[in-house]
Design an enzyme around this catalytic site. Structure first.
Site, PDB file in Angstrom:
ATOM      1  N   SER A 191      18.995  -1.510 -26.118  1.00 33.01           N
ATOM      2  CA  SER A 191      19.445  -1.953 -27.078  1.00 33.01           C
ATOM      3  C   SER A 191      21.059  -1.996 -26.823  1.00 33.01           C
ATOM      4  O   SER A 191      22.040  -1.336 -27.772  1.00 33.01           O
ATOM      5  CB  SER A 191      19.208  -1.037 -28.433  1.00 33.01           C
ATOM      6  N   ASN A 228      18.487  -9.263 -18.421  1.00 36.15           N
ATOM      7  CA  ASN A 228      17.308  -9.484 -18.421  1.00 36.15           C
ATOM      8  C   ASN A 228      16.705 -10.271 -19.673  1.00 36.15           C
ATOM      9  O   ASN A 228      16.487 -10.005 -20.692  1.00 36.15           O
ATOM     10  CB  ASN A 228      16.255  -8.147 -18.431  1.00 36.15           C
ATOM     11  N   HIS A 278       9.607  -2.252 -15.026  1.00 33.83           N
ATOM     12  CA  HIS A 278      10.041  -2.567 -16.323  1.00 33.83           C
ATOM     13  C   HIS A 278       8.955  -1.874 -17.287  1.00 33.83           C
ATOM     14  O   HIS A 278       7.614  -2.150 -16.930  1.00 33.83           O
ATOM     15  CB  HIS A 278      10.466  -3.830 -16.608  1.00 33.83           C
ATOM     16  N   LYS A 308      13.604 -11.702 -20.146  1.00 30.86           N
ATOM     17  CA  LYS A 308      12.476 -11.714 -20.322  1.00 30.86           C
ATOM     18  C   LYS A 308      11.768 -12.969 -20.334  1.00 30.86           C
ATOM     19  O   LYS A 308      11.996 -13.786 -19.883  1.00 30.86           O
ATOM     20  CB  LYS A 308      12.090 -10.663 -21.784  1.00 30.86           C
TER      21      LYS A 308
END
Ligand code: 13P
Length: 258
Positions: free
Chosen positions: A216, A10, A98, A12
């Site tokens: 993470s 992802n 999300h 972003k």
């Protein structure tokens, strides 16, 4: 039934069209050279670069995912993107729910549910994100929060094929913080979600739907997370922006026992 691991990057709000092309061509090259077990891979660039990613991946099995979608098919919805437009741009998946969208853009279980239904109608696969905040975890609410998000997000969706749905457990406190859930924390929530899928759909769905972990994930922690029975892959944020890191995470998933 075995579940093929799925690794999704992802991105972003990062990468231009040119950066996307370069990344995707490199990724395609690197993954062709990898051996061992099968893994499915997808990247989720910004809307502006979806078509460029799809074009760069031609001739490979790497898929493209959108980071969001709107539920209407077409019409007067300035600024929104429909499932058919995503399909036209070459997407196979779309991320919905999300936590950043829930936090900053008013996403909620009801809108997630509408988006999931609209994606399925267009033949696209939703990647439904859910997860508790730090306050909710500290208050002992992690299980009830993810249960609500799953029940509401998947309400009245008659999904029969496990390949048509992906769930991503992303504890909000682990996103972009460098603080990963322990493999045990991920496993206990994801096993719980799988049991819930059994109740909501069927034993076959519970057995076959892939449940990813996100928050993470890095090359040095991905293998231990993916060694967990109910962790079927990863939704990777920051580390997916670097081809080498992303490739290492994919390589790690190839060793997962099924
Ligand atoms: P990070 O991997 O940067 O923590 O982001 C996780 C995420 O939000 C993926 O959707």
């Amino acid at each position: 039934m075995s579940r093929t691991p799925l690794i999704v990057g992802n991105w972003k709000m990062n990468k231009t069209i040119k950066e996307t092309k370069d990344f995707c061509l490199r990724l395609k090259n690197e993954l062709t050279a990898q051996k061992n077990g099968p893994v499915e891979v997808a990247v989720a660039p910004p809307f502006t670069a979806l078509a460029a990613a799809a074009e760069a991946f031609l001739g490979s099995t790497i898929a493209v995912a959108a980071q969001d979608v709107f539920w209407a098919e077409s019409g007067a919805f300035t600024g929104e993107i429909s499932p058919p437009l995503l399909a036209d741009a070459g997407c196979r998946y779309a991320v919905i729910g999300h936590s950043e969208r829930r936090q900053y853009f008013g996403e909620n279980d009801e809108s997630v549910n509408k988006k999931a239904a609209a994606l399925m109608k267009a033949g696209l696969i939703p990647i439904l994100c859910l997860g508790e905040s730090l306050k909710e975890r500290q208050g002992g609410l992690a299980f009830s929060v993810v249960e609500r998000q799953t029940r509401e997000g998947l309400k009245d969706l008659g999904v029969k094929n496990p390949a048509d749905l992906i769930i991503a457990y992303e504890p909000v406190w682990a996103i972009g913080t460098g603080q990963t859930a322990t493999p045990q924390q991920a496993q206990e929530i994801q096993a719980f979600l799988r049991k819930l899928l059994r109740e909501l759909f069927s034993p076959a769905m519970a057995q076959g739907v892939r449940i990813l972990y996100g928050g993470s994930v890095k090359p040095d922690n991905s293998a231990e997370l993916m060694a967990m029975e109910d962790v079927d892959g990863a939704l990777v944020g920051g580390a997916s922006l670097d081809v080498q890191f992303f490739v290492e995470i994919v390589q790690g998933a190839r060793t997962k026992k099924k």
